[in-house]
Design a protein around this motif. Structure first.
Motif, PDB file in Angstrom:
ATOM      1  N   THR A  41       0.912  -1.282   0.021  1.00  0.00           N
ATOM      2  CA  THR A  41      -0.155  -0.250  -0.057  1.00  0.00           C
ATOM      3  C   THR A  41       0.811   1.131  -0.118  1.00  0.00           C
ATOM      4  N   VAL A  42       1.923   1.174   0.547  1.00  0.00           N
ATOM      5  CA  VAL A  42       2.846   2.572   0.633  1.00  0.00           C
ATOM      6  C   VAL A  42       3.281   2.600  -0.942  1.00  0.00           C
ATOM      7  N   ASN A  43       3.475   1.482  -1.612  1.00  0.00           N
ATOM      8  CA  ASN A  43       3.749   1.659  -2.978  1.00  0.00           C
ATOM      9  C   ASN A  43       2.917   2.051  -3.751  1.00  0.00           C
ATOM     10  N   ASP A  44       1.594   1.537  -3.587  1.00  0.00           N
ATOM     11  CA  ASP A  44       0.429   2.161  -4.503  1.00  0.00           C
ATOM     12  C   ASP A  44       0.175   3.447  -4.321  1.00  0.00           C
ATOM     13  N   VAL A  45       0.321   4.177  -2.933  1.00  0.00           N
ATOM     14  CA  VAL A  45       0.373   5.471  -2.645  1.00  0.00           C
ATOM     15  C   VAL A  45       1.500   6.263  -3.453  1.00  0.00           C
ATOM     16  N   ALA A  46       2.679   5.629  -3.431  1.00  0.00           N
ATOM     17  CA  ALA A  46       3.996   6.371  -3.710  1.00  0.00           C
ATOM     18  C   ALA A  46       3.908   6.226  -5.445  1.00  0.00           C
ATOM     19  N   MET A  47       3.060   5.751  -6.005  1.00  0.00           N
ATOM     20  CA  MET A  47       3.258   5.695  -7.457  1.00  0.00           C
ATOM     21  C   MET A  47       2.239   6.850  -8.112  1.00  0.00           C
ATOM     22  N   SER A  48       1.852   7.577  -7.245  1.00  0.00           N
ATOM     23  CA  SER A  48       1.320   8.777  -7.670  1.00  0.00           C
ATOM     24  C   SER A  48       2.170   9.917  -7.564  1.00  0.00           C
ATOM     25  N   GLY A  49       3.411   9.743  -7.092  1.00  0.00           N
ATOM     26  CA  GLY A  49       4.346  10.607  -6.693  1.00  0.00           C
ATOM     27  C   GLY A  49       4.262  11.078  -5.256  1.00  0.00           C
ATOM     28  N   ALA A  50       3.139  10.787  -4.612  1.00  0.00           N
ATOM     29  CA  ALA A  50       2.656  11.365  -3.138  1.00  0.00           C
ATOM     30  C   ALA A  50       3.906  10.644  -2.000  1.00  0.00           C
ATOM     31  N   ASN A  52       2.725  15.449 -11.497  1.00  0.00           N
ATOM     32  CA  ASN A  52       1.389  15.077 -12.067  1.00  0.00           C
ATOM     33  C   ASN A  52       1.762  13.810 -12.744  1.00  0.00           C
ATOM     34  N   ILE A  53       1.392  12.692 -12.040  1.00  0.00           N
ATOM     35  CA  ILE A  53       1.636  11.371 -12.697  1.00  0.00           C
ATOM     36  C   ILE A  53       0.252  10.271 -12.611  1.00  0.00           C
ATOM     37  N   SER A  54       0.169   9.899 -13.594  1.00  0.00           N
ATOM     38  CA  SER A  54      -0.939   9.132 -13.778  1.00  0.00           C
ATOM     39  C   SER A  54      -0.736   8.261 -15.218  1.00  0.00           C
ATOM     40  N   GLY A  55      -1.469   7.078 -15.186  1.00  0.00           N
ATOM     41  CA  GLY A  55      -1.258   6.243 -16.170  1.00  0.00           C
ATOM     42  C   GLY A  55      -1.738   6.496 -17.651  1.00  0.00           C
ATOM     43  N   ASP A  56      -2.528   7.630 -17.754  1.00  0.00           N
ATOM     44  CA  ASP A  56      -2.849   8.057 -18.905  1.00  0.00           C
ATOM     45  C   ASP A  56      -1.794   9.048 -19.443  1.00  0.00           C
ATOM     46  N   ASN A  74      -6.187   4.341 -12.114  1.00  0.00           N
ATOM     47  CA  ASN A  74      -5.042   4.270 -11.345  1.00  0.00           C
ATOM     48  C   ASN A  74      -5.087   3.360 -10.430  1.00  0.00           C
ATOM     49  N   ASP A  75      -3.946   2.835  -9.530  1.00  0.00           N
ATOM     50  CA  ASP A  75      -3.834   2.110  -8.404  1.00  0.00           C
ATOM     51  C   ASP A  75      -4.415   3.035  -7.105  1.00  0.00           C
ATOM     52  N   GLN A  76      -4.600   4.227  -7.252  1.00  0.00           N
ATOM     53  CA  GLN A  76      -4.795   5.135  -6.382  1.00  0.00           C
ATOM     54  C   GLN A  76      -5.886   6.459  -6.674  1.00  0.00           C
ATOM     55  N   ALA A  77      -6.449   6.875  -6.063  1.00  0.00           N
ATOM     56  CA  ALA A  77      -7.321   8.154  -6.316  1.00  0.00           C
ATOM     57  C   ALA A  77      -6.588   9.404  -5.861  1.00  0.00           C
ATOM     58  N   LEU A  78      -6.961  10.445  -6.522  1.00  0.00           N
ATOM     59  CA  LEU A  78      -6.231  11.588  -6.221  1.00  0.00           C
ATOM     60  C   LEU A  78      -7.288  12.846  -6.231  1.00  0.00           C
TER      61      LEU A  78
END
Lengths: 341, 341
Positions: free
Chosen positions: A82-91, A160-164, B43-47
């Protein structure tokens, strides 16, 4: 409150009653090991101050079997995941919640071992477990312990990091060798030995991400290739961004023993789960500097550029093989390794 | 992507693979019904944006059996339960995450029915499900579906509500009749009829809380008496605040049919779970005005002052009975009704 017999005791239905037995379990195992001011308030929710800005929330259920494996256990995995899923937004991850579904008859000693491991992973990551919940189901209606963790974090301004957001021409980086986690679980499950013990790569990637966005704030996509492996993550990103992806097999880092195990078992490492790796899509002009920065971080030492984004309305992922041919790398179909996380 | 056969299909291990089958399940059931902009980002997280201030986070696992019961189902319950835990801090709930642990062989039609109910409860409450996770376990390792929801919310300035703030002299209010949820589940489980069908009180209490704190910002404690019932919640609050609590049996609202069912079954309604009620501790001088405001809200029509806080180093909860005696109301010991939520 009566004391728990952690050494010999088992989870009973009463531990999920919400009454005295629940309170004892929570105090003597969860509060004792997670020990932090917010959790210790003893309310049904945790309260903390936040700055104005952009927040992310992410959740992951963990049902891995076996519960203990080389390189980790369900406890540490539930923090890292879960730390990783949060971090994958750059957060920057801030806080975690944890929900336990326990099976009647589960040994308290195993539960404590898992909670100690969770607490250690959480403290090491600097992301405390501040609230939680415990339920108990009858014997045969669960499988020892399932843990759902949810995390929140704050995204720094300008990121601004997102899969799209992947664009044709972007470079694709993977942070290290692929397949370690899945092969570690499989070998532990089947009692297989491949010369040395292959350990899960389970790790919290948020400090690596922090260094990456400091060097390359223009990063477009980050994702951890867990279930479904690198292949599925690349397909997800191609579809979200409506692009094609081209990768080179010879550029993908993979440990010799993992490669060997995959050959022996007839598995494709592209589809094997990872729990301490990330895929990054970044403008090509930033890729060299970013890669150099990643190499300085313990979790990015073997990072490599593995390909690039291209235009493709079919959103295909295509790999140039070691033999000079090329093949389509499709989504994972069916189920390769159940309950890998 | 292949279409799901929702009418006749069953959950398969592949639905938890993270690959194509997972993506199809997520799109055709979860994204389709939860349908909101944040979730749809994929995404794997919501912003989302947040103001500076105080945030709360709360999580709850739901393992109720049966999955469908008079007055609700595991889906609506999983929304109400977590909205309520967030609201019990005085916070305005903002967003929810949902993690599903599905058992192989679970009918897709039942899953969709649950998700439709969740989506309706979430939309009715104005608190969207913005991110999620799905895992699948083998047949016999789960029990249909478990749902863990986590919620975040923002606490308005000037509101300080916590279980440790009760003071001697404070009034204790309950928002309505007790025991409805537990008796509804029990009667549905055992196929019992008590004249009329008793329905669960499952409901989201955050709009009631908003009106309460507007009238009485000095409210000290709010808690929803779920597992363990009113008796256990009062004991928790007495312990956290290091006070005693005195209640009057004749002041506690209880429906005639619930009272009748409890007498028939030998159950004490004080220990029966509620899912749409709250306990409030408030300075005595605010109690009258607060009660009048609660009576105007559909979920507080039967609110009543049931007692007061007193000094007691033993932290006892004592009830004056209908017959004029008094008895200690202890914590729930053991397990009265397993898997009630």
């Amino acid at each position: 409150m009566s004391k728990l017999d952690i050494k010999n005791g088992l989870i009973e239905m009463g531990h999920g009653s919400g009454g005295r037995a629940s309170a004892t379990l929570i105090e003597e195992i969860f509060v004792r090991h997670f020990d932090n001011e917010l959790l210790n308030q003893g309310n049904d929710q945790a309260l903390f101050s936040i700055p104005a800005g952009r927040m992310v929330i992410s959740t992951d259920g963990h049902v891995i079997t076996p519960l203990f494996f080389p390189g980790g256990d369900i406890g540490s995995l539930s923090i890292h995941g879960t730390v990783n899923d949060v971090a994958m937004s750059g957060a920057t991850p801030l806080y975690l919640s944890a929900s336990f579904i326990l099976e009647e008859g589960f040994p308290l000693a195993d539960l404590e071992r898992i909670v100690i491991s969770m607490a250690k992973a959480s403290i090491d990551a600097g992301v405390p477990v501040v609230t939680g919940d415990t339920k108990v189901v009858e014997r045969g209606k669960g499988d020892g312990v399932f843990i759902t963790t949810t995390g929140v974090g704050i995204v720094p301004d300008g990121i601004n990091i997102s899969g799209d957001l992947a664009k044709p021409g972007d470079a694709i980086i993977v942070s290290g060798s692929i397949g370690d986690h899945g092969i570690a679980i499989l070998s532990s499950r089947e009692g297989l030995q491949f010369g040395t013990t292959i350990e899960s790569d389970s790790a919290a990637l948020h400090t690596l991400v922090a260094e990456m966005i400091a060097i390359a704030p223009a990063i477009r996509c980050l994702r951890d290739p867990t279930r479904g492996g690198l292949a599925t993550t690349l397909n997800e990103l191609a579809r979200q961004s409506n692009v094609g992806i081209s990768i080179q097999e010879t550029s993908i880092p993979i440990k010799a023993e993992v490669k060997g195990a995959c050959e022996l078992l007839g598995l494709d490492p592209l589809y094997i789960a990872n729990e301490g790796k990330l895929v990054c899509i970044v403008p090509a002009e930033d890729a060299g500097q970013l890669l150099a920065a990643m190499h300085k971080h313990p979790l990015g030492q073997n990072a490599a550029i593995i390909g690039n984004v291209c235009e493709d309305a079919q959103q295909m992922v295509v790999m140039k093989t070691a033999f000079g041919g090329s093949r389509v790398v499709d989504w994972l179909a069916g189920e390769q390794l159940p309950r890998i996380c």
